[in-house]
Write a protein that holds these residues in place. Structure first.
Motif, PDB file in Angstrom:
ATOM      1  N   ASN A 233       0.825  -1.213   0.000  1.00 30.62           N
ATOM      2  CA  ASN A 233       0.000   0.000   0.000  1.00 30.62           C
ATOM      3  C   ASN A 233       0.859   1.263   0.000  1.00 30.62           C
ATOM      4  O   ASN A 233       0.501   2.290   0.572  1.00 30.62           O
ATOM      5  N   THR A 234       2.007   1.175  -0.671  1.00 33.06           N
ATOM      6  CA  THR A 234       2.904   2.327  -0.781  1.00 33.06           C
ATOM      7  C   THR A 234       2.436   3.291  -1.861  1.00 33.06           C
ATOM      8  O   THR A 234       2.620   4.501  -1.755  1.00 33.06           O
ATOM      9  N   ALA A 235       1.842   2.755  -2.901  1.00 33.76           N
ATOM     10  CA  ALA A 235       1.389   3.576  -4.020  1.00 33.76           C
ATOM     11  C   ALA A 235       0.352   2.794  -4.812  1.00 33.76           C
ATOM     12  O   ALA A 235       0.162   1.583  -4.617  1.00 33.76           O
ATOM     13  N   ILE A 236      -0.328   3.494  -5.724  1.00 32.38           N
ATOM     14  CA  ILE A 236      -1.213   2.837  -6.671  1.00 32.38           C
ATOM     15  C   ILE A 236      -0.452   2.662  -7.981  1.00 32.38           C
ATOM     16  O   ILE A 236       0.617   3.244  -8.182  1.00 32.38           O
ATOM     17  N   ASN A 237      -0.987   1.853  -8.869  1.00 34.72           N
ATOM     18  CA  ASN A 237      -0.366   1.626 -10.166  1.00 34.72           C
ATOM     19  C   ASN A 237      -1.386   1.892 -11.256  1.00 34.72           C
ATOM     20  O   ASN A 237      -2.561   1.540 -11.126  1.00 34.72           O
ATOM     21  N   ILE A 238      -0.946   2.504 -12.323  1.00 34.84           N
ATOM     22  CA  ILE A 238      -1.773   2.695 -13.514  1.00 34.84           C
ATOM     23  C   ILE A 238      -1.116   1.929 -14.647  1.00 34.84           C
ATOM     24  O   ILE A 238       0.065   2.140 -14.953  1.00 34.84           O
ATOM     25  N   GLY A 239      -1.865   1.016 -15.243  1.00 35.25           N
ATOM     26  CA  GLY A 239      -1.286   0.178 -16.287  1.00 35.25           C
ATOM     27  C   GLY A 239      -2.363  -0.510 -17.103  1.00 35.25           C
ATOM     28  O   GLY A 239      -3.555  -0.236 -16.958  1.00 35.25           O
ATOM     29  N   PHE A 240      -1.936  -1.427 -17.979  1.00 35.31           N
ATOM     30  CA  PHE A 240      -2.857  -2.133 -18.861  1.00 35.31           C
ATOM     31  C   PHE A 240      -3.564  -3.268 -18.123  1.00 35.31           C
ATOM     32  O   PHE A 240      -2.940  -4.012 -17.364  1.00 35.31           O
ATOM     33  N   ASP A 241      -4.851  -3.404 -18.382  1.00 34.77           N
ATOM     34  CA  ASP A 241      -5.635  -4.406 -17.658  1.00 34.77           C
ATOM     35  C   ASP A 241      -5.154  -5.824 -17.904  1.00 34.77           C
ATOM     36  O   ASP A 241      -5.172  -6.667 -17.013  1.00 34.77           O
ATOM     37  N   TYR A 242      -4.685  -6.122 -19.137  1.00 33.07           N
ATOM     38  CA  TYR A 242      -4.286  -7.507 -19.427  1.00 33.07           C
ATOM     39  C   TYR A 242      -3.060  -7.934 -18.637  1.00 33.07           C
ATOM     40  O   TYR A 242      -2.842  -9.118 -18.415  1.00 33.07           O
ATOM     41  N   ALA A 243      -2.242  -6.952 -18.197  1.00 36.91           N
ATOM     42  CA  ALA A 243      -1.071  -7.303 -17.396  1.00 36.91           C
ATOM     43  C   ALA A 243      -1.501  -7.950 -16.081  1.00 36.91           C
ATOM     44  O   ALA A 243      -0.834  -8.848 -15.563  1.00 36.91           O
TER      45      ALA A 243
END
Length: 301
Positions: A233-243
């Motif tokens: 819970n250090t940060a959120i991630n933004i990325g591709f759903d298929y990953a």
């Protein structure tokens, strides 16, 4: 006349200019021009009309280019036929991929190696730009990336094949307030520490927000680092759903959830593979790609 000159003819016809064809083929413009000039002298025929606007095939050139394309296809078929007479497939599988499908690709390579022990295999993991460069340079046979119509138009000598439709998502620890949201809006990201995979599509997506730049904690090419950050819970991630569906490290953790963006930031991308049309595909590569399609269809991804 040689096979390379046939490839040059076809690429100039496709690109419409010597300069663009030279860039696509990764050779110098003078070398390409001289090669075609020599071919025209050898055949005693003009293949292209050259002008400042580009290189346009002559009427005879159109026919010769079509013949050259057919000849290159026949050469590939000849190679495949020769391999088919042996009891096993030979050759090399050289692929590069965005992290998401790495486990799937490695499993398939392992499976094929068991059946055909004579083949060699190399699997690389890196960013979209790196993968495109390596395929263009001929160091990699097939690349697996996320792409849009822009790439298909820009790299006209590359053949793109879509496997999945995907979109950007936010991954957040279950304890994060964002994990309780149905959709993520731009204002929810303000003051949120964010970790990103180092990829140009993700970077371009981030610049589409009015509030950008956000609190980007760091970028990384290490998926395990992203997973640890989410689990702690250090940060959120933004990325591709298929990953989060295909990557072994990301898909098997129960410590975080994935949430879609609200419009207008819900944008779709194509995930698939591509290869250099000038190089074609060997028999073992075609077998590998066929198994990729079957695997994804069976997994309903």
């Amino acid at each position: 006349m040689n096979i390379e000159q046939l490839k040059y003819m076809v690429e100039i016809g496709r690109a419409g200019s010597l300069k663009e064809a030279a860039d696509n083929l990764h050779i110098t413009l003078p070398a390409l021009s001289q090669s075609i000039t020599n071919l025209e002298k050898e055949l005693n025929i003009m293949i292209f009309h050259r002008s400042r606007r580009g290189s346009v095939p002559t009427e005879e050139g159109h026919r010769l280019i079509n013949k050259a394309a057919s000849a290159l296809q026949k050469i590939q078929e000849f190679t495949d036929e020769a391999e088919a007479y042996t009891n096993t497939m030979n050759g090399e599988i050289k692929i590069a991929t965005y992290p998401g499908p790495m486990e799937i690709l490695v499993n398939l390579v392992t499976e094929i190696k068991r059946e055909y022990p004579n083949i060699k295999a190399c699997v690389y993991e890196n960013s979209t730009e790196y993968i495109i460069d390596k395929v263009l340079e001929g160091e990699v046979d097939v690349g697996f990336i996320t792409y849009t119509e822009k790439e298909e138009k820009k790299y006209r000598n590359l053949v793109f094949k879509k496997l999945l439709d995907g979109h950007m998502v936010v991954a957040a620890n279950k304890q994060s307030p964002l994990a309780q949201k149905n959709l993520i809006k731009e204002e929810m990201l303000v003051n949120q520490p964010i970790v990103l995979y180092n990829d140009k599509y993700i970077q371009e997506f981030m610049t589409g927000f009015n509030a950008f730049p956000f609190d980007i904690l760091f970028t990384t090419n290490n998926v395990d680092t992203i997973r640890h950050t989410l689990e702690n819970n250090t940060a959120i991630n933004i990325g591709f759903d298929y990953a989060f569906k295909t990557d072994a490290g990301l898909s098997r953790s129960n410590e975080y959830v994935v949430v879609n963006f609200a419009p207008p930031h819900y944008k779709t991308y194509s995930f698939g593979y591509f290869y250099n049309a000038n190089n074609g595909l060997s028999r073992i590569i075609r077998e590998f790609l066929s198994r990729i399609h079957r695997t994804l269809e069976n997994d309903n991804l």
